[in-house]
Enzyme design. Structure first.
Site, mmCIF file in Angstrom:
data_model
loop_
_atom_site.group_PDB
_atom_site.id
_atom_site.type_symbol
_atom_site.label_atom_id
_atom_site.label_comp_id
_atom_site.label_asym_id
_atom_site.label_seq_id
_atom_site.Cartn_x
_atom_site.Cartn_y
_atom_site.Cartn_z
ATOM 1 N NE ARG A 55 8.589 -76.372 -7.436
ATOM 2 C CZ ARG A 55 7.380 -75.860 -7.261
ATOM 3 N NH1 ARG A 55 7.133 -75.075 -6.240
ATOM 4 N NH2 ARG A 55 6.405 -76.133 -8.099
ATOM 5 C CD GLU A 61 5.888 -70.945 -11.410
ATOM 6 O OE1 GLU A 61 6.188 -72.157 -11.405
ATOM 7 O OE2 GLU A 61 6.330 -70.139 -10.581
ATOM 8 C CG ASP A 64 7.880 -77.857 -15.481
ATOM 9 O OD1 ASP A 64 6.848 -77.358 -15.978
ATOM 10 O OD2 ASP A 64 7.857 -78.508 -14.410
ATOM 11 N N GLY A 175 -1.400 -77.818 -1.558
ATOM 12 C CA GLY A 175 -2.153 -76.964 -2.479
ATOM 13 C C GLY A 175 -1.675 -75.527 -2.478
ATOM 14 N N GLY A 177 1.461 -74.429 -3.977
ATOM 15 C CA GLY A 177 2.515 -74.093 -4.937
ATOM 16 C C GLY A 177 3.915 -74.315 -4.407
ATOM 17 C CG ASP A 232 6.995 -79.365 -8.790
ATOM 18 O OD1 ASP A 232 7.543 -78.317 -9.148
ATOM 19 O OD2 ASP A 232 5.778 -79.567 -8.838
ATOM 20 C CE LYS A 277 -0.402 -80.066 -9.329
ATOM 21 N NZ LYS A 277 0.947 -79.973 -8.841
ATOM 22 C CE1 TYR A 285 1.164 -77.726 -13.999
ATOM 23 C CE2 TYR A 285 0.802 -79.647 -15.373
ATOM 24 C CZ TYR A 285 1.655 -78.780 -14.722
ATOM 25 O OH TYR A 285 3.013 -78.963 -14.819
HETATM 26 P P1 NG1 Z 1 3.075 -77.239 -8.323
HETATM 27 O O1 NG1 Z 1 1.628 -77.346 -8.532
HETATM 28 O O2 NG1 Z 1 3.488 -76.004 -7.697
HETATM 29 O O3 NG1 Z 1 3.636 -78.421 -7.629
HETATM 30 C C1 NG1 Z 1 3.208 -77.531 -11.011
HETATM 31 C C2 NG1 Z 1 3.978 -78.661 -11.702
HETATM 32 C C3 NG1 Z 1 5.371 -78.204 -12.141
HETATM 33 C C4 NG1 Z 1 5.309 -76.926 -12.932
HETATM 34 C C5 NG1 Z 1 4.494 -75.885 -12.145
HETATM 35 C C6 NG1 Z 1 4.295 -74.605 -12.897
HETATM 36 C C7 NG1 Z 1 3.308 -80.770 -10.714
HETATM 37 C C8 NG1 Z 1 3.684 -81.846 -9.788
HETATM 38 N N1 NG1 Z 1 4.147 -79.757 -10.800
HETATM 39 O O4 NG1 Z 1 3.803 -77.226 -9.786
HETATM 40 O O5 NG1 Z 1 5.985 -79.249 -12.881
HETATM 41 O O6 NG1 Z 1 4.780 -77.156 -14.208
HETATM 42 O O7 NG1 Z 1 3.195 -76.374 -11.805
HETATM 43 O O8 NG1 Z 1 5.509 -74.000 -13.176
HETATM 44 O O9 NG1 Z 1 2.293 -80.848 -11.370
#
Ligand code: NG1
Length: 552
Positions: A55, A61, A64, A175, A177, A232, A277, A285
């Site tokens: 997605r 951002e 959530d 990796g 986003g 996500d 991440k 994070y």
């Molecule tokens: P990414 O790293 O893009 O999948 C993560 C979190 C989301 C949200 C976004 C920031 C996971 C699986 N997803 O997304 O829930 O917090 O960062 O908006 O960690």
């Protein structure tokens, strides 16, 4: 019926799945190749292929996990997992002969073959070894498996999971986003459900709903070591064609499609900076998760909101309690967008409670001065040191000398507001009644501005951008995008830009020529790192397909 209550679709042909995208990708070839390769490696055709898309997050951002609404859309790129049950054998101690054993292969040779089996441990039940210090592809497969084991195979039930062979492939860049991790966890959860013939919710005979699958996938993903929000998984499971998805998490998970104004497309461009991440979670994070949760506790404490001592309250809940929100009072299941906007604007005046004593908000820019030490945070929370550690630090590993509660909070509340403004602008622009609808190009400009403001806030307040993302977003704006911003967790990965449909080709060419890390890449590689996607296209949730039905 609410999207969250619908059951997981099962497709019988690829046209229903990808048809509306008008895409040049030959999906039939991908699926066919996966099935043939499965048969070659495992000696029989797959019984199922499960699919989950990646997605983009258009706006919203890092809010959530504060339980504010977000606005992502599924993309065409997806993870596919072909799988089939394997006959159990009683007379071998080999790992692949154990109950529920898994032989997991990947079409990408970089991801090597893995063989593992779950074991039972007291008191926690099922156990699968997941190394959270290292990014390993099979960790996401195991994470998907965990939820299925714990929900459908209670330790005292004498039920045994089926041994399974699986082969994965994917077109979602990792990796970056665009949520490859959620896509693989969702696809794997579905694969283990399918081979074990578990189609119901477990506690009742009703088919497993999309909402329940999201919950399972969210729990599953935390096993990999990141305490993610839920956006996500919800986007991957619940997106619908041709729209963005407004997802709210409070008081319950709720989603509604948001049609976007015509005349523009989203272009995804990858910075080529891979943000790991999991490995960086402690100081990126997960630290942000703690900073926002502690901020919510302190704000509630300062504003006289009553909390249970062990409660990990979120900003969204604090806001609701301040305005004495009645749950389930609006069509979104919450106070409704109008009241939320008013409440957000009002609470922003109280954020100075999150600054160290004697510092005022104009100190912005001076990192240390704006941040709180651990001791200051504990004191301001009104909790004892022991309780504070238990509630906020015992379950998550974080590393920092100063905690930037004020800046993070300012991002969260302004970003929540931008999501609501973006949604309203889109709904007004696509309103069927001509007297209400806005001129599409004015709306696109407004949407673009909101995206640009979001990027600024991510860079300056939430500090989840990086120099390459800043540079790429700037180049995208200069190349004519209405707006451009990082998408997903940040610190690398992709930028998403809103671009006039008739300018997309020129725009992409400019970025290919001008973003320095793209120099020297071949055309084929470039097409993987910068591409256009229609809003919400490919977003059919996920489905498990009975492969033989698919081909017939
Ligand atoms: P990414 O790293 O893009 O999948 C993560 C979190 C989301 C949200 C976004 C920031 C996971 C699986 N997803 O997304 O829930 O917090 O960062 O908006 O960690």
């Amino acid at each position: 019926m609410r999207l969250a209550d619908q059951s997981i679709p099962v497709y019988t042909n690829l046209t229903d799945l990808y048809g509306s995208l008008g895409s040049s990708v030959n999906h039939a070839e991908r699926w066919d190749n996966l099935a043939k390769e499965f048969e070659k490696r495992f000696g029989r055709p797959p019984a199922y292929i499960t699919r989950a898309p990646g997605r983009i997050n258009i706006i919203g951002e890092h809010i959530d996990y504060a339980l504010f609404g977000v606005l992502p859309a599924a993309i065409e790129q997806d993870i596919l997992i072909a799988c089939a049950p394997r006959q159990p054998s009683d007379n071998s101690q080999e790992i692949h002969e154990r109950p529920g054993s898994v032989v997991a292969e990947n079409l990408n040779p970089k991801y090597t073959r893995q063989v593992f089996a779950p074991s039972q441990r007291a008191p926690e039940g099922w156990h699968l070894e997941i190394n959270t210090n290292e990014l390993r592809w099979e960790s996401y497969v195991k994470a998907g498996y965990y939820g299925v084991l714990s929900r459908y195979f209670p330790p005292d039930s004498n039920l045994h999971p089926t041994p399974v062979d699986l082969l994965a492939t994917g077109s979602v860049p990792s990796g970056s986003g665009v949520s490859s991790s959620a896509a693989i966890v969702v696809a794997s959860t579905l694969a283990f459900l399918a081979v074990n013939n578990r189609r119901t919710s477990g506690s009742t005979d009703a088919p497993l709903s999309k909402g329940e699958l999201v919950k399972m996938a969210m729990e599953n993903e935390t096993r990999v070591g990141v305490n993610s929000g839920g956006m996500d998984q919800a986007a991957s499971v619940m997106s619908v064609n041709s729209s963005a998805l407004y997802i709210t998490f409070f008081p319950i998970l709720n989603t509604s499609p948001v049609p976007l104004p015509s005349g523009a497309k989203f272009v995804i461009s990858n910075t080529l900076v891979v943000a790991d991440k999991v490995v960086t979670a402690k100081f990126r994070y997960n630290l942000r998760v703690v900073e926002t949760l502690v901020g919510a506790r302190i704000l509630a404490h300062k504003l006289g909101v009553k909390l249970d001592i062990m409660e990990k309250v979120t900003y969204r809940e604090v806001l609701g309690r301040i305005v004495k929100e009645q749950q389930d009072c609006g069509s979104d299941g919450d106070m409704g967008a109008g009241s939320l906007i008013v409440a957000l604007k009002s609470i922003m005046r109280s954020l100075t409670h999150l600054l160290p004593k004697g510092v005022d908000a104009n100190a912005e820019g001076d990192e240390q001065q704006m941040g709180l030490t651990m001791e200051e945070m504990i004191e301001m929370s009104g909790l004892s040191q022991q309780t504070f550690h238990e509630v906020y630090l015992s379950w998550i590993d974080v590393e920092a000398t100063h905690f930037q509660l004020y800046k993070r909070a300012k991002h969260v509340f302004t970003e929540a507001l931008r999501v609501l403004q973006f949604r309203k602008t889109s709904l007004d622009a696509t309103d069927a009644s001509p007297s209400l609808s806005l001129n599409p190009s004015t709306s696109l400009e407004k949407l673009g501005n909101l995206m640009n403001e979001s990027q600024k806030s991510c860079r300056e307040l939430f500090e989840c951008s990086c120099p390459e993302l800043d540079m790429l977003a700037k180049l995208c704006r200069e190349a004519g995008a209405y707006g451009s911003r990082l998408t997903g967790a940040g610190w690398g990965g992709c930028a998403v830009s809103l671009v006039a449909e008739d300018q997309v080709e020129i725009f992409i060419k400019k970025i290919k020529d001008e973003y320095p890390p793209y120099k020297g890449l071949k055309e084929e590689q470039l097409n993987d790192v910068i591409f256009a996607t229609k809003p919400g296209s490919g977003a059919c949730g996920m489905c498990f397909l009975r492969f033989l039905r698919l081909l017939s």
